[in-house]
Design a protein around this motif. Sequence first.
Motif, PDB file in Angstrom:
ATOM      1  N   GLY A  38     -34.454  32.045  15.654  1.00 49.38           N
ATOM      2  CA  GLY A  38     -35.104  33.603  14.367  1.00 49.38           C
ATOM      3  C   GLY A  38     -36.305  33.432  14.443  1.00 49.38           C
ATOM      4  O   GLY A  38     -36.733  35.001  14.532  1.00 49.38           O
ATOM      5  N   GLY A  39     -37.274  32.153  14.898  1.00 54.66           N
ATOM      6  CA  GLY A  39     -38.125  32.043  14.220  1.00 54.66           C
ATOM      7  C   GLY A  39     -38.526  33.011  12.788  1.00 54.66           C
ATOM      8  O   GLY A  39     -38.416  32.723  12.310  1.00 54.66           O
ATOM      9  N   LYS A  40     -39.645  33.316  13.311  1.00 56.87           N
ATOM     10  CA  LYS A  40     -40.634  34.428  12.203  1.00 56.87           C
ATOM     11  C   LYS A  40     -39.366  34.860  11.177  1.00 56.87           C
ATOM     12  O   LYS A  40     -40.250  35.248  10.261  1.00 56.87           O
ATOM     13  N   ALA A  41     -38.563  35.422  11.886  1.00 62.74           N
ATOM     14  CA  ALA A  41     -37.978  36.604  11.620  1.00 62.74           C
ATOM     15  C   ALA A  41     -37.477  35.917   9.958  1.00 62.74           C
ATOM     16  O   ALA A  41     -37.017  36.927   8.933  1.00 62.74           O
ATOM     17  N   PHE A  42     -37.152  35.073   9.834  1.00 68.40           N
ATOM     18  CA  PHE A  42     -36.838  34.072   8.811  1.00 68.40           C
ATOM     19  C   PHE A  42     -38.334  35.059   7.807  1.00 68.40           C
ATOM     20  O   PHE A  42     -37.251  35.044   6.506  1.00 68.40           O
ATOM     21  N   ASP A  43     -39.131  34.350   7.676  1.00 66.21           N
ATOM     22  CA  ASP A  43     -40.551  34.232   6.926  1.00 66.21           C
ATOM     23  C   ASP A  43     -39.946  35.684   5.375  1.00 66.21           C
ATOM     24  O   ASP A  43     -40.818  35.823   5.128  1.00 66.21           O
ATOM     25  N   ASN A  44     -39.558  36.643   6.796  1.00 69.55           N
ATOM     26  CA  ASN A  44     -40.069  38.508   6.472  1.00 69.55           C
ATOM     27  C   ASN A  44     -38.308  38.606   6.143  1.00 69.55           C
ATOM     28  O   ASN A  44     -38.380  39.431   6.843  1.00 69.55           O
ATOM     29  N   SER A  45     -37.291  38.101   5.258  1.00 66.41           N
ATOM     30  CA  SER A  45     -35.785  38.138   5.229  1.00 66.41           C
ATOM     31  C   SER A  45     -35.333  38.375   3.680  1.00 66.41           C
ATOM     32  O   SER A  45     -35.936  37.750   2.633  1.00 66.41           O
ATOM     33  N   VAL A  46     -34.170  39.267   3.812  1.00 66.15           N
ATOM     34  CA  VAL A  46     -33.366  38.814   2.823  1.00 66.15           C
ATOM     35  C   VAL A  46     -32.008  38.725   2.870  1.00 66.15           C
ATOM     36  O   VAL A  46     -31.323  39.622   4.099  1.00 66.15           O
ATOM     37  N   ILE A  47     -31.407  37.819   2.690  1.00 69.91           N
ATOM     38  CA  ILE A  47     -30.050  37.013   2.898  1.00 69.91           C
ATOM     39  C   ILE A  47     -29.076  36.653   1.851  1.00 69.91           C
ATOM     40  O   ILE A  47     -29.470  36.163   1.109  1.00 69.91           O
ATOM     41  N   ARG A  48     -27.902  37.252   2.545  1.00 72.63           N
ATOM     42  CA  ARG A  48     -26.814  37.373   1.383  1.00 72.63           C
ATOM     43  C   ARG A  48     -25.693  36.794   1.913  1.00 72.63           C
ATOM     44  O   ARG A  48     -25.299  37.515   3.067  1.00 72.63           O
ATOM     45  N   PHE A  49     -24.602  35.737   1.443  1.00 67.21           N
ATOM     46  CA  PHE A  49     -23.735  35.056   1.993  1.00 67.21           C
ATOM     47  C   PHE A  49     -22.984  34.578   0.429  1.00 67.21           C
ATOM     48  O   PHE A  49     -23.280  34.233  -0.602  1.00 67.21           O
ATOM     49  N   ASP A  50     -21.441  34.327   0.915  1.00 61.95           N
ATOM     50  CA  ASP A  50     -20.667  33.669  -0.058  1.00 61.95           C
ATOM     51  C   ASP A  50     -21.017  32.250   0.485  1.00 61.95           C
ATOM     52  O   ASP A  50     -20.128  32.509   1.310  1.00 61.95           O
TER      53      ASP A  50
END
Length: 251
Positions: A39-51
């Motif tokens: 996913g590369g640079k997309a991680f740098d500007n993201s909101v990730i939610r999980f259980d």
Amino acid sequence: MKYLYLVLFGLMLFNCKEEKQVVNLTADKIISKSIEKAGGKAFDNSVIRFDFRDKFYVARRDKGQFSLIRMFKDGNDSVFDLLTNSNFERFINNSRVILEDSLKAKFTASVNSVHYFSVLPYGLNAAAVNKTLLGEEQIKEKNYYKIKVTFNPEGGGEDYEDIFVYWVDKEGFNVDYLAYSYNEDDGVGTRFRKANNERYVNGLRFVDYNNYKTEHNELELFDLGKAFEENKLKLLSKIELKNIEVELLNQ
């Protein structure tokens, strides 16, 4: 015959070029390719939610700033943990709790650990990370780059002395296996993890892990890939991320 010689000469040059590219593929380049594939640079500007197990996690990363959140119920209390670039804070029932340094360090490490593993190999290009190519190894009839990862004391976190090994698929550049050594208050040892259930959510790669251990800590960290190949490891637990949601920022 003249044209045959030209063709053979061209093939020799091509093979030499390919060989040179393989030789020049350093640990840094391999990890960079793996991060890009995930996913590369997309991680740098993201909101990730999980259980994960009985807790809810949120990671917000935006232009170098991060907020790593963990929320869960403890009896009748609601616990909210917040780790940022500069601090860790705990709130119980919306009231901030004053923590001793030892507890703050413990909670910081536990929150960071889950978020860290959730997005691997993202994060392995941080300034505090040192990468060394150990060579190549075959596991279950697939060829892998074998990479050692260590951390600097400055910026490497409380567990900076832990050592990791990553097995990166030579063709797809995915991290299929990893292992690490640990030295904590409740003991020392090693773990080996096999990635499975690969899926992409909004362009970002996530996996679950089968978590293995040795019977009596008799095996060296760098030998765990071979031990797994020979079915000498014991399944300890499953690490599964559920209900993953990804929001990409600044798109």
